[in-house]
Design a protein around this motif. Structure first.
Motif, PDB file in Angstrom:
ATOM      1  N   SER A 102       0.831  -1.207   0.000  1.00 14.43           N
ATOM      2  CA  SER A 102       0.000   0.000   0.000  1.00 14.43           C
ATOM      3  C   SER A 102       0.863   1.254   0.000  1.00 14.43           C
ATOM      4  CB  SER A 102      -0.943   0.002   1.202  1.00 14.43           C
ATOM      5  OG  SER A 102      -1.830  -1.088   1.149  1.00 14.43           O
ATOM      6  N   GLU A 103       1.897   1.253   0.817  1.00 14.69           N
ATOM      7  CA  GLU A 103       2.800   2.396   0.842  1.00 14.69           C
ATOM      8  C   GLU A 103       3.559   2.511  -0.473  1.00 14.69           C
ATOM      9  OE1 GLU A 103       6.540   4.309   3.403  1.00 14.69           O
ATOM     10  OE2 GLU A 103       5.606   2.428   4.068  1.00 14.69           O
ATOM     11  N   MET A 104       3.941   1.377  -1.056  1.00 13.14           N
ATOM     12  CA  MET A 104       4.670   1.387  -2.319  1.00 13.14           C
ATOM     13  C   MET A 104       3.823   2.024  -3.428  1.00 13.14           C
ATOM     14  SD  MET A 104       6.712  -1.863  -4.011  1.00 13.14           S
ATOM     15  CE  MET A 104       7.398  -2.322  -2.410  1.00 13.14           C
ATOM     16  N   ILE A 105       2.536   1.693  -3.439  1.00 11.66           N
ATOM     17  CA  ILE A 105       1.620   2.267  -4.422  1.00 11.66           C
ATOM     18  C   ILE A 105       1.454   3.761  -4.189  1.00 11.66           C
ATOM     19  CG2 ILE A 105      -0.810   2.305  -5.119  1.00 11.66           C
ATOM     20  CD1 ILE A 105      -0.777  -0.785  -4.593  1.00 11.66           C
ATOM     21  N   SER A 106       1.301   4.143  -2.935  1.00  9.93           N
ATOM     22  CA  SER A 106       1.165   5.565  -2.600  1.00  9.93           C
ATOM     23  C   SER A 106       2.403   6.355  -3.011  1.00  9.93           C
ATOM     24  CB  SER A 106       0.925   5.714  -1.093  1.00  9.93           C
ATOM     25  OG  SER A 106       0.840   7.071  -0.730  1.00  9.93           O
ATOM     26  N   LEU A 107       3.582   5.797  -2.763  1.00  8.75           N
ATOM     27  CA  LEU A 107       4.834   6.462  -3.149  1.00  8.75           C
ATOM     28  C   LEU A 107       4.949   6.572  -4.673  1.00  8.75           C
ATOM     29  CD1 LEU A 107       7.337   4.717  -0.694  1.00  8.75           C
ATOM     30  CD2 LEU A 107       6.775   7.155  -0.740  1.00  8.75           C
ATOM     31  N   THR A 108       4.455   5.568  -5.374  1.00 10.73           N
ATOM     32  CA  THR A 108       4.492   5.599  -6.840  1.00 10.73           C
ATOM     33  C   THR A 108       3.710   6.788  -7.369  1.00 10.73           C
ATOM     34  OG1 THR A 108       4.670   3.185  -6.917  1.00 10.73           O
ATOM     35  CG2 THR A 108       3.964   4.283  -8.932  1.00 10.73           C
ATOM     36  N   LYS A 109       2.493   6.944  -6.878  1.00  9.63           N
ATOM     37  CA  LYS A 109       1.650   8.052  -7.335  1.00  9.63           C
ATOM     38  C   LYS A 109       2.226   9.403  -6.917  1.00  9.63           C
ATOM     39  CE  LYS A 109      -2.009   9.595  -9.407  1.00  9.63           C
ATOM     40  NZ  LYS A 109      -2.151   9.453 -10.877  1.00  9.63           N
ATOM     41  N   LYS A 110       2.746   9.476  -5.698  1.00 11.46           N
ATOM     42  CA  LYS A 110       3.335  10.728  -5.221  1.00 11.46           C
ATOM     43  C   LYS A 110       4.578  11.100  -6.026  1.00 11.46           C
ATOM     44  CE  LYS A 110       1.640  10.439  -0.462  1.00 11.46           C
ATOM     45  NZ  LYS A 110       2.002  10.188   0.961  1.00 11.46           N
ATOM     46  N   SER A 111       5.223  10.095  -6.610  1.00 10.12           N
ATOM     47  CA  SER A 111       6.410  10.350  -7.428  1.00 10.12           C
ATOM     48  C   SER A 111       6.041  10.824  -8.835  1.00 10.12           C
ATOM     49  CB  SER A 111       7.265   9.076  -7.520  1.00 10.12           C
ATOM     50  OG  SER A 111       7.736   8.697  -6.249  1.00 10.12           O
ATOM     51  N   GLY A 112       4.745  10.801  -9.160  1.00  8.42           N
ATOM     52  CA  GLY A 112       4.305  11.244 -10.472  1.00  8.42           C
ATOM     53  C   GLY A 112       4.164  10.134 -11.480  1.00  8.42           C
ATOM     54  N   ILE A 113       4.072   8.889 -10.991  1.00 13.75           N
ATOM     55  CA  ILE A 113       3.927   7.709 -11.864  1.00 13.75           C
ATOM     56  C   ILE A 113       2.558   7.093 -11.632  1.00 13.75           C
ATOM     57  CG2 ILE A 113       4.847   5.429 -12.435  1.00 13.75           C
ATOM     58  CD1 ILE A 113       7.544   6.354 -11.331  1.00 13.75           C
ATOM     59  N   ASP A 114       1.838   6.799 -12.707  1.00 18.20           N
ATOM     60  CA  ASP A 114       0.552   6.114 -12.588  1.00 18.20           C
ATOM     61  C   ASP A 114       0.781   4.682 -12.116  1.00 18.20           C
ATOM     62  OD1 ASP A 114      -0.712   8.374 -13.545  1.00 18.20           O
ATOM     63  OD2 ASP A 114      -0.782   7.658 -15.618  1.00 18.20           O
ATOM     64  N   ALA A 115      -0.075   4.216 -11.208  1.00 21.45           N
ATOM     65  CA  ALA A 115       0.096   2.889 -10.615  1.00 21.45           C
ATOM     66  C   ALA A 115      -1.126   2.010 -10.870  1.00 21.45           C
ATOM     67  CB  ALA A 115       0.337   3.007  -9.111  1.00 21.45           C
ATOM     68  N   SER A 116      -0.872   0.705 -11.013  1.00 23.05           N
ATOM     69  CA  SER A 116      -1.948  -0.270 -11.174  1.00 23.05           C
ATOM     70  C   SER A 116      -1.521  -1.582 -10.528  1.00 23.05           C
ATOM     71  CB  SER A 116      -2.268  -0.483 -12.656  1.00 23.05           C
ATOM     72  OG  SER A 116      -1.171  -1.093 -13.310  1.00 23.05           O
ATOM     73  N   VAL A 117      -2.490  -2.479 -10.357  1.00 19.89           N
ATOM     74  CA  VAL A 117      -2.214  -3.785  -9.732  1.00 19.89           C
ATOM     75  C   VAL A 117      -2.963  -4.881 -10.484  1.00 19.89           C
ATOM     76  CG1 VAL A 117      -2.550  -5.222  -7.690  1.00 19.89           C
ATOM     77  CG2 VAL A 117      -1.813  -2.866  -7.415  1.00 19.89           C
ATOM     78  N   THR A 118      -2.262  -5.971 -10.758  1.00 20.97           N
ATOM     79  CA  THR A 118      -2.907  -7.209 -11.185  1.00 20.97           C
ATOM     80  C   THR A 118      -2.738  -8.216 -10.055  1.00 20.97           C
ATOM     81  OG1 THR A 118      -2.529  -6.811 -13.537  1.00 20.97           O
ATOM     82  CG2 THR A 118      -2.920  -9.071 -12.863  1.00 20.97           C
ATOM     83  N   THR A 119      -3.826  -8.790  -9.584  1.00 23.84           N
ATOM     84  CA  THR A 119      -3.817  -9.578  -8.353  1.00 23.84           C
ATOM     85  C   THR A 119      -4.861 -10.688  -8.414  1.00 23.84           C
ATOM     86  OG1 THR A 119      -4.311  -9.429  -5.969  1.00 23.84           O
ATOM     87  CG2 THR A 119      -5.396  -7.844  -7.375  1.00 23.84           C
ATOM     88  N   ASN A 120      -4.729 -11.689  -7.542  1.00 22.02           N
ATOM     89  CA  ASN A 120      -5.815 -12.657  -7.412  1.00 22.02           C
ATOM     90  C   ASN A 120      -6.831 -12.208  -6.360  1.00 22.02           C
ATOM     91  OD1 ASN A 120      -4.984 -13.672  -4.775  1.00 22.02           O
ATOM     92  ND2 ASN A 120      -3.451 -14.939  -5.812  1.00 22.02           N
ATOM     93  N   ALA A 121      -6.490 -11.162  -5.604  1.00 26.25           N
ATOM     94  CA  ALA A 121      -7.399 -10.500  -4.648  1.00 26.25           C
ATOM     95  C   ALA A 121      -7.927 -11.402  -3.544  1.00 26.25           C
ATOM     96  CB  ALA A 121      -8.579  -9.852  -5.382  1.00 26.25           C
ATOM     97  N   SER A 122      -7.320 -12.559  -3.351  1.00 32.13           N
ATOM     98  CA  SER A 122      -7.774 -13.429  -2.264  1.00 32.13           C
ATOM     99  C   SER A 122      -7.240 -12.966  -0.919  1.00 32.13           C
ATOM    100  CB  SER A 122      -7.353 -14.876  -2.528  1.00 32.13           C
ATOM    101  OG  SER A 122      -5.943 -14.998  -2.551  1.00 32.13           O
TER     102      SER A 122
END
Length: 363
Positions: A102-122
């Motif tokens: 979660s923090e990694m995703i937040s840092l990605t967006k704050k750095s100016g990079i669009d973020a996405s996730v592919t997951t099994n969501a289990s």
């Protein structure tokens, strides 16, 4: 059939300046070495809680390697500075198993990079809804069956995970509505003989019960190194797309990747790869930077390790130069993975660079 996000196509036409750089560079390494990816796939962790029967990266071994959040605090701003525009967190493991995702995703967006996730969501970290969801452009959930029984067989996991994944997707959709967030939520199913009769069931579930935006039905693509061998002829299933159109509404799309299915049996293909090592890159959970996910663990496609070097040092290194020269002059495309992630971009670039039509100036 509606495909508003161009999942069954490519988006390179929206990056003309990067295309112009590739055209200008040609086979000149000094010009090519500072062309950085538009898009990267990053594997936060190598471990996975499922063992899907079609997994293409099974040969890597699901090792519990993980990227350090402290390291990513340094690398993400650097990637942004160098021109990387998007990161998909996926890779050889299940990204939501990483305790700091979660923090990694937040840092990605704050750095100016669009973020996405592919997951099994289990699985879903406790702070994911609050910290990650507002900073994601999209989430795509791999849900490869319409019933718990088939899901357990294909994902090689417990039937309960089928319901957990759906509960988590519904929670994401509910949170998105409550906070008026823009993250696109989707699911995907790999069309297999074992699940073909359940796709309509899954489409109805996604549309009516989960409140998400789309379901993608995609074909299998054989990875060259995978121990899982699946031989499927999709021609007999192409009519399925028309049958599934009835589940599309103004708020939900069924995206049947018929274009990609047809390509799987085509014999006419481009003969040069122009995407590698230019337009995208892959960072493994152990930090290795690779130019192509179809050649993970192949030293010819490994440029360095972000645990030891900056990304700029890696991308302009002699190892990448060697790969650039190899891909430009020696790589045999007939031995590459069919329908690879850059296939549509490659078709576009090949037409532009190697096979332009006559009279191109008469626009």
């Amino acid at each position: 059939m509606a495909d508003p996000n161009q999942i069954d196509s490519h988006k390179l036409i929206f990056h003309p300046s990067r295309v112009a750089q590739i055209l200008e560079a040609g086979a000149d390494w000094e010009k090519a070495k500072h062309i950085y990816p538009i898009y990267m796939e990053v594997s936060p962790i190598g471990a996975c809680n499922h063992r899907c029967t079609f997994c293409s990266v099974d040969y890597i071994g699901y090792k519990p390697n993980r990227l350090s959040i402290d390291l990513m605090r340094e690398r993400l701003p650097e990637l942004s500075r160098l021109g990387i525009k998007s990161i998909m967190f996926a890779g050889e493991g299940e990204p939501l198993l990483h305790k700091d995702i979660s923090e990694m995703i937040s840092l990605t967006k704050k750095s100016g990079i669009d973020a996405s996730v592919t997951t099994n969501a289990s699985v879903m970290p406790k702070n994911f809804l609050e910290m990650a969801l507002p900073n994601l452009s999209w989430i795509k959930v791999s849900m490869n069956a319409g019933t718990a029984e088939s899901y357990a067989k294909i994902h090689q996991t417990k039937p309960e995970d089928f319901y957990k994944a759906q509960e988590n997707l519904a929670a994401l959709a509910s949170r998105r509505r409550a906070k008026n967030l823009e993250c696109v939520l989707g699911a995907q199913i790999l069309l297999l003989p074992e699940n073909a009769d359940e796709i309509a069931t899954l489409a109805k579930t996604c549309r009516d019960d989960l409140g998400i935006d789309y379901l993608v039905i995609k074909p299998y693509s054989q990875h060259l190194s995978s121990n899982n061998l699946v031989d499927i002829d999709y021609t007999s299933w192409l009519e399925m797309g028309k049958e599934l159109e009835k589940y599309t509404t103004d708020k939900f799309n069924v995206i049947f990747r018929s274009h990609t299915m047809r390509k799987y049996t085509e014999t006419d293909r481009y003969t040069r790869c122009h995407s590698t090592p230019f337009l995208w890159g892959y960072i493994m959970a152990n930090g290795i930077v690779s130019g192509c996910s179809a050649y993970l663990l192949n030293e010819m496609f490994e440029f360095g390790n972000i645990n030891k070097q900056s990304f700029e040092e890696i991308w302009t290194s002699d190892k990448r130069k060697r790969n650039f020269e190899y891909v430009t002059n020696e790589l045999d495309i007939t031995k590459c993975r069919k329908n690879c992630r850059m296939d549509e971009a490659n078709r576009y670039l090949f037409k532009l660079i190697d096979e332009p039509p006559s009279h191109v100036n008469f626009i």
